[in-house]
Design an enzyme around this catalytic site. Structure first.
Site, PDB file in Angstrom:
ATOM      1  N   LYS A   1       0.874  -1.175   0.000  1.00  0.00           N
ATOM      2  CA  LYS A   1       0.000   0.000   0.000  1.00  0.00           C
ATOM      3  C   LYS A   1       0.913   1.226   0.000  1.00  0.00           C
ATOM      4  CE  LYS A   1      -3.934   1.750   2.763  1.00  0.00           C
ATOM      5  NZ  LYS A   1      -4.754   1.479   3.962  1.00  0.00           N
TER       6      LYS A   1
ATOM      7  N   SER B   1      -9.709   1.093   2.935  1.00  0.00           N
ATOM      8  CA  SER B   1      -8.910   1.983   2.122  1.00  0.00           C
ATOM      9  C   SER B   1      -7.816   1.271   1.325  1.00  0.00           C
ATOM     10  CB  SER B   1      -8.251   3.025   3.028  1.00  0.00           C
ATOM     11  OG  SER B   1      -7.349   2.407   3.928  1.00  0.00           O
TER      12      SER B   1
ATOM     13  N   SER C   1      -9.857  -1.340   6.962  1.00  0.00           N
ATOM     14  CA  SER C   1      -9.242  -1.054   5.661  1.00  0.00           C
ATOM     15  C   SER C   1      -8.530  -2.213   4.995  1.00  0.00           C
ATOM     16  CB  SER C   1      -8.265   0.124   5.787  1.00  0.00           C
ATOM     17  OG  SER C   1      -8.967   1.333   5.853  1.00  0.00           O
TER      18      SER C   1
END
Lengths: 457, 436
Positions: free
Chosen positions: A76, A151, A175
């Protein structure tokens, strides 16, 4: 070549048998990323990855054994990578090149993993759909025009679409688990403090968990056995011994007590998801598990309080990003970041602190107690990950409350600091559904045991 | 009318590393931004890990100031924006500091309450200068994250003299504990008095206060307090209330000047620092730490008075700093049975000997010698001098010709007939006077 059928183990066998080289796999993955239209990546580390793959091939030839040797993974874009641009998917950091790498990344690299790229996500990890990225939304790999969950949107998609073999995400209120559920992959949110947060851009420090996405439960256990452990640079990591996670995978679930919290199977839950999860629970019962209805009475208040504590910490953590240091002014923050900064600043202001933040922290203690009480009765808890199926891109962008409500089944797990594992549970109308397995602090091994059983159903 | 004064003092600890990272805390005079890392630069993803030694030292200072040490304590974030503050917040302590409710006794007999002693981190340093004709501000982060202890008193002072006495005592304690050099010139100790005036017949605290910030000398504290007392008294005498504000001391103008008028209390949005777990002491850990406290100035004064039979005046001077007190004790041991501690004290205090140059044992030797000379009266000595000068007229003749070396010859002659150890300095003076 398509590696969708390959597990990490298969890949490593292929390397050894010289069916393909790491360099070849990395190049194929990079080509796939370039061809991909889902916008899963912000940065592709092409040159670095290929040169690392060559080194890995050399090691493979020398007979060196490392658990992830030559295996391409993604991160990420909130994990700091030395010399590689790290944006947190925000324009504020659109040119930020870190001077150091997160210890979690270093551990993975020491285990032979090759960082193939940095994945898209909601800016600063703020969001449940991936749409808050300043680099455009990521799309769901199963249905065009649908969100992949956030996310850690790009990370989930990168694994679901076989663009790499595992991906690191962060989970502050769901997330990792939500996008894992929406993309039909396995997502782990470890116990708070199990994996070092150092070098991972903080969202809400007391809630952030460093976890990952994999194609299956076994690989989830493998990655955790690499990333977990005490880090002297992160004072919130704990010295608890790292379990032999893989040893749990073969254990059966006879006599295992599974709690089904009534608050997580109530009105707001899509009936089709409910049916799917309940079917899975019945299947586990057939394998000898004992299902028990339990109650987590502070669930609703916990969710409300999450949206006080989290923005409070966000407002403080984002204070450092100014034009003097990072070249981009604060006006570059997106709407969601601004919303959280304002909310958080408000709840911490004198005169409001006691009524909001302090009260919320008291409720947080009650949420923890709910789980402590529950785990006296049951070994694990199983719930849906999301009350709804993935929604269409754009559907909730103008309704932040609706967006926040997609986290109702995940945020309390962060409030309590316990681990949660999201595993695929099936499909409804062509869209994936996940279920989450929860356990007491440091019970990741048990989650893998149950997760493996669900996967085997 | 009576002044109401409270004090906030920041003391920089001399730990090897900074408060929350491994960087060297010894930043003074170093090249800018060479003692930095992701943590003290506040880079994304960096996390603070507290320095155990600094926490222990802060607690020891609290113990020395008779504070309670709560078993539970935590760090908090103080949020504000300033370019020298790397993270947008300072890690400090808000409602649960390491030390609470202490006290300190002053020479005047007054006892001052210590509200709290807490731990925090220093900020970076802004340097304003012109480069290529352009005014720029540079930031040096070497100081960022250096451990600071803040000591807050109750508003118990009513005059500048007591304040200076308190500051000297605090500095002395910090040095005794060996936790800070407490060097004013290097900024190890920063002083902020709060001053207001209570009108006659009024109870409670005045409804305003004036803070004088960042003073780096005891003399300036004294001057600024006295200046403020005058200034505020004049305003109050006109039936007005002084403005609540922050002022600074201007040494050139010999007055305090307005720096910032606070229209409302600043809101730092304090909340518990989530990156650092709370600190939990056990009682035995605190006891153990307490047992490592060295002898403190007050204790040393009492002991010196008792053990060496010295006056309060002497002991106060001898215990001013550890080097002097240690010197005295070594000398007292070395001189035992030869010379009394009082004699050593007299020599050390009255003759202002340089203790860096003369070893205690040597001092004892000299004092022993000179103490024997005391047996010869000056008259007796003078008689001998005259006798020698009379029997050796050449001495006077040579001396008048400018031959100073004859004095040494005369000294030798006197010593020879006296057959005693004599203070040659006194003897030299006598001879020269006689020769004149």
């Amino acid at each position: 070549m398509n590696y969708s059928a390959y597990s990490i183990k298969d890949l490593r066998k292929g390397f050894k048998k010289k069916q393909f080289s790491s360099e070849q796999v990395v190049k194929d993955c990079i080509n796939d990323i370039k061809d991909d239209k889902l916008n899963a990546f912000i940065t592709i580390c092409e040159d670095e990855a290929i040169s690392k793959a060559k080194e890995a091939d050399k090691k493979i030839n020398e007979g060196i054994e490392l658990p992830l040797l030559g295996v391409p993974i993604s991160l990420k874009d909130i994990y700091l990578t030395k010399g590689i641009k790290t944006t947190a998917a925000s324009k504020v950091l659109n040119n930020y090149i870190p001077q150091y790498s997160a210890p979690a990344v270093e551990k993975l690299e020491e285990s032979g993993a090759i960082i193939i790229g940095k994945t898209n996500c909601d800016a600063w990890a703020h969001g449940s759909s991936g749409e808050n990225s300043d680099f455009g939304p990521t799309e769901n790999p199963y249905l065009e025009g649908y969100v992949p969950g956030g996310s850690s949107s790009g990370s989930a998609v990168s694994v679901a679409k076989n663009l790499c073999f595992a991906s690191m995400g962060t989970d502050t209120g769901g997330s990792i688990r939500l996008p894992a559920s929406f993309c039909n992959v396995v997502g782990l949110k470890p116990t708070y403090g199990r994996v070092s947060r150092y070098g991972v851009i903080s969202m809400a420090s007391s809630l952030d968990s460093i976890g990952h996405f994999t194609k299956n439960v076994e690989e989830s256990a493998l990655i955790l056995s690499i990333t977990a452990g005490n880090d002297p640079k992160d004072g919130t990591t704990l010295s608890e011994k790292v379990d032999d996670y893989e040893s749990y995978l073969k254990k059966d679930i006879k006599e295992l007590r599974v709690g089904m919290p009534k608050e997580y199977f109530s009105d707001g839950l899509d009936i089709r998801i409910k049916n799917l999860i309940e079917q899975k629970l019945r299947d586990l019962e057939k394998l000898g598990a004992k299902i028990e209805i339990i109650s987590l009475p502070n669930t609703e208040h916990g969710t409300e309080c999450y949206y006080i504590i989290q923005p409070a910490e966000v407002s403080s953590n984002l204070g450092r990003y100014d034009e003097i240091r990072y070249g981009n002014g604060r006006e570059n923050f997106g709407d969601e970041a601004k919303r959280r900064i304002m909310l958080g600043t408000y709840v911490l202001s004198s005169g409001y602190y006691d009524a909001y933040y302090k009260k919320a922290m008291q409720v947080r203690t009650l949420v923890k107690k709910d789980f402590d009480e529950a785990f006296k009765k049951v070994d694990v808890i199983i719930t849906p990950v999301s009350p709804t199926l993935p929604w269409k891109i754009g559907e909730k962008v103008n309704d932040p409350m609706a967006m926040y409500l997609s986290d109702v089944y995940t945020v309390n797990i962060n409030m309590a600091g316990i681990p949660g594992l999201s595993v695929p549970a099936g499909f409804v109308d062509g869209l994936p559904v996940g279920l989450q397995i929860l356990g007491p602090h440091f019970s990741e091994g048990k989650l893998f045991q149950v997760g493996q059983a669900v996967e085997n159903l | 009318m009576k002044a109401v004064i409270g004090l906030e003092v920041h003391i920089e600890l001399k730990t090897k590393s900074k408060m929350f990272c491994g960087c060297s805390a010894d930043y003074f005079g170093q090249k800018p931004n060479t003692h930095t890392c992701p943590v003290c630069l506040g880079l994304p993803g960096a996390l603070p890990v507290p320095n155990k030694k600094a926490i222990e030292w802060c607690s020891m200072l609290g113990m020395a100031l008779n504070c309670d040490i709560p078993l539970f304590s935590k760090f908090d974030r103080k949020n504000y924006f300033y370019p020298d503050l790397a993270k947008g917040y300072q890690i400090s302590q808000y409602d649960e500091p390491f030390c609470l409710k202490g006290s300190i006794n002053l020479e005047s007999g007054k006892t001052i309450g210590i509200t709290r002693v807490h731990m925090e981190e220093d900020t970076g340093k802004l340097i304003h200068q012109a480069i290529d004709g352009q005014d720029v501000t540079l930031i040096d982060f070497n100081r960022s994250g250096v451990p600071l202890v803040e000591i807050v008193t109750e508003p118990d002072f009513d005059n500048a003299k007591d304040v200076v006495d308190y500051l000297k005592k605090l500095q002395q304690i910090a040095r005794y504990l060996d936790i800070s050099n407490a060097d004013m010139e290097k900024g190890d100790m920063r002083l902020e008095p709060n001053i207001s005036i209570r009108k006659a017949g009024e109870a409670g605290l005045p409804n305003y206060k004036v803070e004088v910030k960042n003073i780096n000398s005891f003399k300036f504290v004294e001057k600024s307090i006295n200046y403020e007392i005058d200034r505020q008294t004049k305003i109050l005498n006109e039936d007005k209330t002084p403005i609540q504000e922050t002022r600074g001391w201007d040494e050139n103008k010999q007055k305090t000047v307005t720096q910032r008028v606070k229209e409302e209390a600043s809101d730092y949005r304090y909340f518990p620092e989530p990156d650092i777990p709370p600190i939990r002491w056990t009682k035995s850990e605190i006891d153990k730490l307490r047992s490592t406290l060295p002898e403190l100035p007050q204790e040393k004064i009492s002991r010196f008075q008792k053990q060496y039979n010295l006056s309060l005046y002497d002991t106060t001077i001898l215990t001013e700093d550890l080097t002097t007190s240690e010197y005295f004790e070594t000398a007292a041991t070395a001189g035992a049975r030869k010379i009394s501690p009082k004699q050593i004290a007299n020599v050390m205090i009255n003759k202002k000997i340089n203790i860096d140059e003369i070893l205690p044992a040597k001092l004892i030797e000299e004092v022993t010698i000179s103490s024997k000379k005391i047996n010869i009266s000056e008259e007796e000595l003078l008689e001998a001098v005259r006798k020698i000068l009379k029997t050796n007229p050449k001495i006077a003749q040579d001396y008048k010709k400018g031959k100073d070396s004859v004095v040494q010859f005369a000294i030798g002659q006197v010593m020879y007939i006296m057959k005693k150890k004599i203070d040659t300095e006194i003897l030299r003076k006598l001879i020269i006077e006689e020769l004149k």
